[in-house]
Design an enzyme around this catalytic site. Structure first.
Site, PDB file in Angstrom:
ATOM      1  N   GLY A 113       5.699  -5.746  -4.279  1.00  0.00           N
ATOM      2  CA  GLY A 113       5.837  -4.364  -4.726  1.00  0.00           C
ATOM      3  C   GLY A 113       4.552  -3.577  -4.646  1.00  0.00           C
ATOM      4  O   GLY A 113       3.477  -4.093  -4.305  1.00  0.00           O
ATOM      5  N   LYS A 136      -2.514   6.033  -3.049  1.00  0.00           N
ATOM      6  CA  LYS A 136      -2.878   4.619  -2.997  1.00  0.00           C
ATOM      7  C   LYS A 136      -4.181   4.430  -3.767  1.00  0.00           C
ATOM      8  O   LYS A 136      -5.202   5.023  -3.432  1.00  0.00           O
ATOM      9  CB  LYS A 136      -3.049   4.175  -1.543  1.00  0.00           C
ATOM     10  CG  LYS A 136      -3.262   2.677  -1.378  1.00  0.00           C
ATOM     11  CD  LYS A 136      -3.199   2.296   0.088  1.00  0.00           C
ATOM     12  CE  LYS A 136      -3.384   0.794   0.276  1.00  0.00           C
ATOM     13  NZ  LYS A 136      -3.311   0.422   1.712  1.00  0.00           N
ATOM     14  N   ASP A 148      -6.005  -4.388 -10.839  1.00  0.00           N
ATOM     15  CA  ASP A 148      -6.366  -3.187 -11.590  1.00  0.00           C
ATOM     16  C   ASP A 148      -5.667  -1.929 -11.088  1.00  0.00           C
ATOM     17  O   ASP A 148      -5.793  -0.861 -11.693  1.00  0.00           O
ATOM     18  CB  ASP A 148      -7.885  -2.977 -11.570  1.00  0.00           C
ATOM     19  CG  ASP A 148      -8.462  -2.857 -10.152  1.00  0.00           C
ATOM     20  OD1 ASP A 148      -7.692  -2.581  -9.209  1.00  0.00           O
ATOM     21  OD2 ASP A 148      -9.683  -3.054 -10.003  1.00  0.00           O
ATOM     22  N   ARG A 199      -1.432   9.112   1.152  1.00  0.00           N
ATOM     23  CA  ARG A 199      -0.790   8.591   2.360  1.00  0.00           C
ATOM     24  C   ARG A 199       0.534   9.332   2.571  1.00  0.00           C
ATOM     25  O   ARG A 199       1.289   9.542   1.630  1.00  0.00           O
ATOM     26  CB  ARG A 199      -0.563   7.089   2.196  1.00  0.00           C
ATOM     27  CG  ARG A 199       0.003   6.412   3.403  1.00  0.00           C
ATOM     28  CD  ARG A 199      -0.309   4.932   3.410  1.00  0.00           C
ATOM     29  NE  ARG A 199       0.321   4.168   2.352  1.00  0.00           N
ATOM     30  CZ  ARG A 199       0.296   2.830   2.290  1.00  0.00           C
ATOM     31  NH1 ARG A 199      -0.309   2.140   3.219  1.00  0.00           N
ATOM     32  NH2 ARG A 199       0.861   2.203   1.299  1.00  0.00           N
ATOM     33  N   ARG A 206      10.018  -1.175   3.808  1.00  0.00           N
ATOM     34  CA  ARG A 206       9.495  -2.293   4.607  1.00  0.00           C
ATOM     35  C   ARG A 206      10.573  -3.354   4.834  1.00  0.00           C
ATOM     36  O   ARG A 206      11.610  -3.338   4.176  1.00  0.00           O
ATOM     37  CB  ARG A 206       8.328  -2.962   3.854  1.00  0.00           C
ATOM     38  CG  ARG A 206       7.229  -1.990   3.472  1.00  0.00           C
ATOM     39  CD  ARG A 206       6.892  -2.124   1.985  1.00  0.00           C
ATOM     40  NE  ARG A 206       5.942  -1.087   1.577  1.00  0.00           N
ATOM     41  CZ  ARG A 206       4.641  -1.157   1.788  1.00  0.00           C
ATOM     42  NH1 ARG A 206       4.136  -2.222   2.353  1.00  0.00           N
ATOM     43  NH2 ARG A 206       3.855  -0.180   1.424  1.00  0.00           N
ATOM     44  N   ASP A 278       5.941  -7.859   4.249  1.00  0.00           N
ATOM     45  CA  ASP A 278       5.835  -6.712   3.349  1.00  0.00           C
ATOM     46  C   ASP A 278       4.965  -5.616   3.942  1.00  0.00           C
ATOM     47  O   ASP A 278       4.906  -4.510   3.395  1.00  0.00           O
ATOM     48  CB  ASP A 278       5.289  -7.134   1.982  1.00  0.00           C
ATOM     49  CG  ASP A 278       3.987  -7.913   2.082  1.00  0.00           C
ATOM     50  OD1 ASP A 278       4.014  -9.033   2.626  1.00  0.00           O
ATOM     51  OD2 ASP A 278       2.941  -7.409   1.635  1.00  0.00           O
ATOM     52  N   ASP A 288      -0.089  -0.250   6.071  1.00  0.00           N
ATOM     53  CA  ASP A 288      -0.961  -1.074   5.226  1.00  0.00           C
ATOM     54  C   ASP A 288      -2.153  -1.638   6.000  1.00  0.00           C
ATOM     55  O   ASP A 288      -2.122  -2.755   6.509  1.00  0.00           O
ATOM     56  CB  ASP A 288      -0.175  -2.216   4.575  1.00  0.00           C
ATOM     57  CG  ASP A 288       0.735  -1.715   3.473  1.00  0.00           C
ATOM     58  OD1 ASP A 288       0.620  -0.537   3.111  1.00  0.00           O
ATOM     59  OD2 ASP A 288       1.578  -2.495   2.985  1.00  0.00           O
TER      60      ASP A 288
END
Length: 520
Positions: A113, A136, A148, A199, A206, A278, A288
């Site tokens: 996720g 992001k 974090d 983004r 995905r 993913d 990504d």
């Protein structure tokens, strides 16, 4: 207890919740549809960004602003840092985090996720085209596990530059609207400063989005997510009335888009680095950016991610990994392909058989164009492979070799040096030119037309690791001028840009030791 203080003199302790804008910010004017929030569980979870102290603007992409219907000058005047850091939410946005799973290095990793990405929502332009807008590095989500939820300036700059570099190479990718920085300290291998990347993409769904549902055995949830993707992005497929036929057509489209994307990467020497399921887009977008890399010296088995000890995601493995990942995707959507499980398996296997032909055709189209060949001949693959063999023997630079070939004429002349000077074994390079010229004899385009076409597909400028590193180091010192300059160069990768010729030179010796990992 007060938090540490940044260079703006503001406490670094995060506030509890973001505020809504007053209704006069340019981002408020967008037509927010929020399809993710409407779908809800088990696909998306409502999640507001975690505000961060004293965000400041780093870089804004006017081209991507126009893409979503905004004016960059208006965004600058209004101040974009508060909104694109997540401190304020645009009116009409309904932020969510996306739930998905994935196979990582070939092993099912379970639920993953959006661990540090929050989609503000999706917007629709006047022409009906939709885009997800995501922050992001915007803080923790239900999928952060023990992380974090933040990103650092270093990795944010790399993704910004890489996504824009690929976009201007005409390779499908997510786009970057903005970077917002903060002096909030973030611990990675060392203490770094925070950054948030905005983004933009037609969709961020995905392969792993469907895998998660399959492994949960939540088969009833597959169709609504597939229908959302199909209706938003494939209207011609959405018009197919029979559900199983519609899903088969869509799966076939995903296979073709993936084959085309990986052929694009191979043709420019791009290595993704972490081709887990993913990280694979159902729209065939480059998604990504972690330890990616554009190849310098040609090595067929080049690995750009030093944590990939086995070379699973090496340059020459990407086409096969694409097929393997598609196998996981098709497995996940088998319940959509036929009512009987055995029928669905056979249909899925037959569909996957089309990948290799689609990839090979796409790859050879690109390689012929790079060599200036307008027609297809049976021996073209051998010509390509013989060039790569000579390049590999000398470690010739991938980009400079093909760009140098653009300047070589039909007949041997002084311009041959633009190509052969990239090789140590000059005789082998010259012999390859003999074979190439023999092949050109079967072409009908004149020399000027051929060379212009080759310059349009063989870039002079790519995002080399050392160029990104230089921009990052200056930005970390508060100087964004090199980041802006490099971004401008990468916007015109096929142009000569003589004033920026230094950006096309071979990497300096110090850059050969640069290594990248999954740290972000």
């Amino acid at each position: 207890m007060p938090g540490p203080t940044g260079h703006h003199g503001v406490s670094m302790s995060d506030a509890s919740t973001p505020t809504r804008t007053a209704g006069d910010h340019p981002l408020d004017t967008l037509d927010w549809h929020n399809a993710g929030a409407a779908l809800g569980a088990p696909y998306y979870t409502p999640q507001a960004p975690s505000p961060i102290a004293a965000p400041y603007p780093v870089l804004l992409n006017d081209e991507v602003a126009r893409l979503i219907g905004l004016d960059g000058a208006d965004l600058r005047r209004a101040g974009y840092a508060e909104v694109l850091s997540g401190n304020q939410l645009p009116q009409g946005a309904a932020p969510v985090s996306h739930r998905y799973g994935g196979h990582q290095f070939g092993v099912w990793a379970g639920q993953l996720g959006d661990g540090r990405a929050i989609t503000l929502g999706d917007i629709q332009r006047a022409d009906g085209k939709a885009f997800d807008i995501q922050l992001k590095g915007a803080g923790q989500t239900p999928y952060s596990r023990f992380a974090d939820g933040r990103a650092v300036l270093r990795s944010t700059i790399r993704e910004y530059l890489a996504s824009e570099a690929l976009a201007h190479l005409d390779i499908p990718t997510t786009r970057a609207l903005a970077i917002v920085g903060s002096d909030a300290p973030i611990r990675r291998e060392t203490i770094e400063t925070a950054a948030i990347l905005t983004r933009v993409a037609p969709s961020l769904v995905r392969f792993g989005s469907f895998e998660m549902l399959f492994y949960d055995q939540d088969f009833e949830a597959l169709a609504p997510l597939a229908d959302a993707v199909i209706s938003a992005h494939h209207p011609e497929i959405a018009a197919i009335e029979t559900p199983t036929e519609r899903y088969r057509a869509w799966a076939g489209r995903v296979i073709t888009l993936t084959a085309e994307l990986i052929a694009d990467w191979q043709a420019v020497g791009f290595c993704h680095g972490v081709l887990n399921t993913d990280n694979m887009s159902v729209l065939g977008l480059t998604l990504d950016y972690g330890p990616f890399g554009f190849m310098d010296s040609f090595q067929p088995d080049w690995v750009c991610n030093h944590t990939d000890a086995g070379g699973r995601y090496a340059y020459n493995q990407q086409p096969q990994v694409g097929l393997w990942n598609l196998g996981r995707f098709v497995q996940a959507i088998l319940p959509l392909l036929a009512e009987e499980p055995d029928d669905a398996v056979q249909i899925g296997q037959d569909m996957l058989q089309t990948y290799r032909g689609a990839y090979d055709a796409a790859y050879m189209r690109r390689m012929r164009a790079k060599l200036g060949l307008a027609e297809a001949h049976d021996d073209d693959r051998a010509l390509v492979e013989s060039l790569f063999k000579v390049m590999a023997a000398d470690g010739a630079d991938f980009t400079r070799t093909f760009r140098g070939l653009c300047h070589v004429g039909h007949a041997a002349d002084g311009n041959d040096s633009a190509f052969v000077d990239e090789f140590v074994d000059v005789d082998a390079a010259r012999q390859w030119l003999v074979d190439w010229r023999a092949r050109l004899a079967h072409e009908t385009d004149d020399e000027a037309t051929r060379q212009a076409g080759m310059r349009g597909v063989n870039p002079k400028y790519i995002l080399r690791n050392y160029l990104a590193q230089q921009a990052i180091e200056q930005a970390q010192a508060g100087d964004y001028s090199e980041l802006e300059r490099l971004h401008e160069v990468l916007k015109a990768p096929f142009d000569e840009q003589p004033e920026h010729a230094a950006y096309a030179e071979l990497p300096p010796d110090w850059a050969r030791g640069l290594v990248l990992s999954c740290s972000a």
